[in-house]
Design a protein around this motif. Structure first.
Motif, PDB file in Angstrom:
ATOM      1  N   ARG A 248     -10.288 -32.954 -16.202  1.00  0.00           N
ATOM      2  CA  ARG A 248     -10.629 -31.901 -15.271  1.00  0.00           C
ATOM      3  C   ARG A 248     -12.009 -31.329 -15.601  1.00  0.00           C
ATOM      4  O   ARG A 248     -12.808 -31.072 -14.714  1.00  0.00           O
ATOM      5  CB  ARG A 248      -9.574 -30.808 -15.380  1.00  0.00           C
TER       6      ARG A 248
ATOM      7  N   GLU B 258      -8.162 -19.500  -2.519  1.00  0.00           N
ATOM      8  CA  GLU B 258      -8.350 -20.451  -3.616  1.00  0.00           C
ATOM      9  C   GLU B 258      -9.197 -21.633  -3.152  1.00  0.00           C
ATOM     10  O   GLU B 258     -10.078 -22.121  -3.885  1.00  0.00           O
ATOM     11  CB  GLU B 258      -6.985 -20.923  -4.137  1.00  0.00           C
TER      12      GLU B 258
ATOM     13  N   ASP C   6     -13.064 -22.872  -4.295  1.00  0.00           N
ATOM     14  CA  ASP C   6     -13.367 -24.254  -4.678  1.00  0.00           C
ATOM     15  C   ASP C   6     -14.528 -24.819  -3.859  1.00  0.00           C
ATOM     16  O   ASP C   6     -15.434 -25.465  -4.389  1.00  0.00           O
ATOM     17  CB  ASP C   6     -12.157 -25.163  -4.431  1.00  0.00           C
TER      18      ASP C   6
ATOM     19  N   MET D  74     -13.763 -29.966  -5.224  1.00  0.00           N
ATOM     20  CA  MET D  74     -12.389 -29.467  -5.299  1.00  0.00           C
ATOM     21  C   MET D  74     -11.440 -30.635  -5.524  1.00  0.00           C
ATOM     22  O   MET D  74     -11.654 -31.737  -5.034  1.00  0.00           O
ATOM     23  CB  MET D  74     -12.053 -28.773  -3.981  1.00  0.00           C
TER      24      MET D  74
ATOM     25  N   ARG E 275      -7.542 -30.221  -5.411  1.00  0.00           N
ATOM     26  CA  ARG E 275      -6.470 -29.239  -5.400  1.00  0.00           C
ATOM     27  C   ARG E 275      -5.239 -29.755  -4.685  1.00  0.00           C
ATOM     28  O   ARG E 275      -5.316 -30.420  -3.670  1.00  0.00           O
ATOM     29  CB  ARG E 275      -6.955 -27.943  -4.733  1.00  0.00           C
TER      30      ARG E 275
ATOM     31  N   LEU F 207      -8.242 -32.230  -1.009  1.00  0.00           N
ATOM     32  CA  LEU F 207      -7.096 -31.331  -0.909  1.00  0.00           C
ATOM     33  C   LEU F 207      -5.867 -32.187  -0.640  1.00  0.00           C
ATOM     34  O   LEU F 207      -5.852 -33.006   0.271  1.00  0.00           O
ATOM     35  CB  LEU F 207      -7.310 -30.352   0.249  1.00  0.00           C
TER      36      LEU F 207
ATOM     37  N   ASP G  93      -5.749 -29.180  -9.591  1.00  0.00           N
ATOM     38  CA  ASP G  93      -5.410 -27.765  -9.654  1.00  0.00           C
ATOM     39  C   ASP G  93      -4.289 -27.540  -8.645  1.00  0.00           C
ATOM     40  O   ASP G  93      -4.226 -28.212  -7.618  1.00  0.00           O
ATOM     41  CB  ASP G  93      -6.620 -26.909  -9.272  1.00  0.00           C
TER      42      ASP G  93
ATOM     43  N   SER H 271      -2.060 -25.051  -6.068  1.00  0.00           N
ATOM     44  CA  SER H 271      -1.797 -23.816  -5.329  1.00  0.00           C
ATOM     45  C   SER H 271      -0.379 -23.892  -4.793  1.00  0.00           C
ATOM     46  O   SER H 271       0.064 -24.954  -4.377  1.00  0.00           O
ATOM     47  CB  SER H 271      -2.714 -23.688  -4.101  1.00  0.00           C
TER      48      SER H 271
END
Ligand code: ADP
Ligand code: MG
Length: 684
Positions: free
Chosen positions: A231, A268, A272, A279, A281, A410, A430, A432
């Motif tokens: 990461r 969030e 990003d 990003m 995520r 995403l 990451d 969410s």
């Protein structure tokens, strides 16, 4: 011969070329390989019983004297039987050995042996079949806790035990301590040498637990470190930083006010996207939590910034549905959506591709057809993958490669992963969480019913349809029996239409249909022209028809809990009271318990945890595990607490030494690399 960690196993007595090859299959080449090769189980062969007191459950050791010369006989099919009676002060025991004629000579009358096996009783007569045995005066496979190793054809546990006895002491002496002393102290972890020795040859189960805990911790700690390092590396690569945008401009497009949870995830994503670090995520939200709006937000944001976005869906049905709803949503903002399906005509494809390359289409939605050669973007900055468990990491990155600089990614998943596992399952993403459903939803009432209630179930379908609602009836697909599945779902639909609901309109949807047909059926159902939709699990993910208020699942015991939860998520979307009926003929108590779990909760995370408990981590670490190392010790059934401790410790350590570059962390870094070494490229 001086044994070192590099000594090939084939140089050890009794290991020739042939056995060496077989051992290689288990990943064992040289003495040192036992460092990372662990028993899969243990047998407690410490306590010795008399024949009369020996328990009838499980296996145990009995010390007894051979009362006669063993008798060899041959029975039908060439089977060889050796029978012998053994005795002690408390009684006698009959032993039978199948196809082990050597036993006839190995057991001498008048000698005392320890026999390890399961005692059976018929009347007053006690017996054992195929016990492990050895002379009572030279115990080596009894008298202690014996490790049971993973085996392969031609390699017995006895052989493995001999190898381990030769190599483990050496391995233990040479093993490097990777864990910093402060971490070992804080988490009360045993030393590396002790753990290595004890995990193979534990003097007691208590000590085994101490050793296992250390190895587990080490493995999970290194995994966490590795993922964090990955990461961190992403931090250093750079893509498109998007200019700020006004959130109200987007929410004005939505037909509803976003939930607090959606707003938080917008925030969030916003944070990003405004950075050049791409990003990466994952948005996890239960079915119906409103992930599409989140995808729409991210896409809108990228397009506002002057870039293109792509949304990849696992099925054509879903892609078409997304294109539809996002087009309605984003058109007022002047955004043009294009649909890319494998089933589009050549002309459609050509035109869409041209418009995309010219930047006239700003949002490309499609299946893996988006990955085809010839699909080119002008300036792709965002990739969204919906229901990601259907996509591999590979496909995600294939799409990312169509961008000139690394795009923002995403990923949206409705398969709730227990929070503790999310980091591991989703690697370097990451996370969410949308932990709130839009207002006004009533939980779907769920019932488990047997075949005897079939007529009542049909009546219930009838009643709901009379009230203006629609229903799904889903049949399971049996893997590898596509023909059969197709037949049964077709027959079922036919039966319903002609015999059960002749006056209703019944539609059929299955995976083998042409995409255009699928689309037609789905649209007809969405428009209310069909009242009942019979389907295989193609509707499992994402399909959104708010007027549908009943989900009937046939042979429900064949589905996983999370999958059933997905199916149930297709109803209860429109504010109508909704129902899920799980039909099963199964009487298996475990299956029924599983189905009742689903009836008792609608919390996807709880269901996922339950699934994890019932089915083990295999489901989560199965084929969708791409690019993550195979864990050797940790099994997660009892190791959740250790996982959390290891993750915390990893974060704390990286806070002090971001790249593990301090000399005292060198062994640790090496171990991390080793752990990831089976996934080449990931750490270059
Ligand atoms: P999923 O997370 O399963 O993909 P969807 O995005 O398909 O969920 O949303 C489910 C339904 O809820 C859709 O009909 C959508 O329009 C509606 N919805 C989403 N967000 C909200 C909200 N904030 N308020 C009301 N309805 C919403
Ligand atoms: Mg969805």
């Amino acid at each position: 011969m001086e044994l070192t960690v590099n000594t090939p196993l084939t140089q050890l007595p009794g290991i020739g070329e042939a056995r060496g090859k077989k051992l290689e299959k288990l990943g064992l080449r040289q003495a040192g390989d036992f460092l990372h090769f662990f028993p899969k189980n243990y047998e407690d062969r410490r306590k010795v019983w008399t024949i009369r007191t020996a328990p009838l459950e499980g296996k145990c050791c009995i010390r007894a004297l051979a009362a006669q010369t063993p008798v060899l006989s041959r029975v039908r099919g060439g089977l060889e039987l050796v029978r012998v009676q053994v005795v002690d002060d408390s009684g006698s025991l009959w032993l039978t050995f199948f196809n082990q004629s050597y036993v006839q000579r190995a057991i001498q009358p008048g000698e005392e042996y320890i026999f390890y096996g399961a005692v059976e009783q018929m009347g007053s007569r006690r017996s054992m079949t195929n016990p492990v045995f050895e002379r009572a005066d030279r115990q080596s496979v009894t008298g202690s806790i014996i490790p049971i190793y993973p085996l392969t054809a031609g390699i017995s546990n006895h052989l493995m035990l001999q190898l381990a006895r030769q190599t483990v002491p050496l391995c233990a002496r040479q093993v490097r301590e990777t864990l910093p002393a402060s971490i070992r102290r804080e988490h009360q972890l045993a030393g590396a040498e002790y753990a290595c020795r004890t995990v193979h040859f534990p003097p007691s189960f208590e000590e085994l637990e101490v050793a296992r805990r250390r190895l587990c911790f080490e493995e999970l700690f290194c995994l966490s470190l590795g993922l964090s390092l990955l990461r961190g590396r992403r931090q250093d690569c750079s893509g498109a930083a998007l200019p700020p945008a006004c959130l109200e401009d987007f929410t004005a497009l939505l037909p509803f006010p976003p939930t607090q949870a959606q707003l938080r995830v917008f925030g969030e994503i916003d944070a990003d996207l405004s950075q050049s670090r791409p990003m990466n995520r994952l948005v996890q939200g239960d079915v119906g939590s409103g992930k599409t709006a989140v995808a729409a937000y991210a896409a809108w944001r990228a397009i506002q910034g002057g870039y293109q976005a792509a949304l990849m869906a696992p099925t054509e049905v879903l892609a078409a549905q997304h294109a539809n709803s996002l087009n309605t949503l984003l058109e007022p903002a002047g955004i043009r959506v294009g649909l890319f399906l494998g089933s589009s005509t050549a002309k459609e494809k050509r035109e869409a591709r041209k418009a995309l390359a010219a930047g006239e289409i700003q949002l490309a939605i499609g299946t893996h057809a988006l990955l085809s050669e010839g699909v080119e973007f002008q300036n792709l900055a965002l990739v969204v993958a919906d229901e990601q468990h259907r996509f591999g990491v590979g496909q995600r990155s294939a799409l990312a490669e169509k961008a000139k600089t690394p795009p923002h990614v995403l990923v949206m998943s409705a398969t709730p992963i227990p929070r503790t596992l999310a980091l591991i399952v989703y690697g370097d993403l990451d996370v969410s969480v949308i932990d709130q459903l839009p207002p006004g939803r009533t939980p779907v009432k769920t019932y488990v019913v047997g075949e005897d209630k079939r007529t009542r179930m049909y009546n219930f379908v009838q009643k709901l349809v009379a009230e203006g609602r629609q229903a799904y009836l889903v049949c399971p697909a049996v893997e590898g029996e596509e023909e059969q599945n197709l037949k049964s779902v077709k027959a079922y639909a036919q039966e319903l239409q002609t015999n059960i609901f002749p006056h209703l309109r019944v539609g059929l949807l299955h995976g083998k249909m042409r995409p255009k047909e699928k689309d037609r059926v789905m649209s007809a159902f969405a428009a209310g022209e069909l009242q009942i939709l019979v389907s295989t699990t193609v509707i499992e993910v994402g399909v959104d028809v708010p007027n549908a208020a009943l989900m009937v699942v046939e042979n429900a015991e064949r589905f996983g809990l999370s999958q059933l939860h997905q199916l149930r998520g297709r109803v209860g979307r429109g504010g109508h009271e909704s129902f899920c009926v799980l039909v099963t003929a199964s009487r298996n108590p475990d299956s029924l318990a599983r189905l009742r779990t689903l009836a008792s909760t609608t919390d996807g995370f709880r269901i996922a945890e339950e699934d994890l408990k019932l089915r083990g981590p295999g489901d989560f670490f199965g084929s969708r595990q791409h690019g993550l190392p195979q864990l050797k010790v940790a099994d997660f059934s009892g190791d959740m607490r250790v996982l959390r401790q290891a993750q915390d410790a990893a974060q704390a350590l990286l806070a002090q030494d971001r790249n593990l570059s301090r000399p005292e962390h060198a062994p640790l870094l090496e171990r991390v690399r080793e752990l990831f070494s089976e996934t080449p490229g990931i750490f270059n």
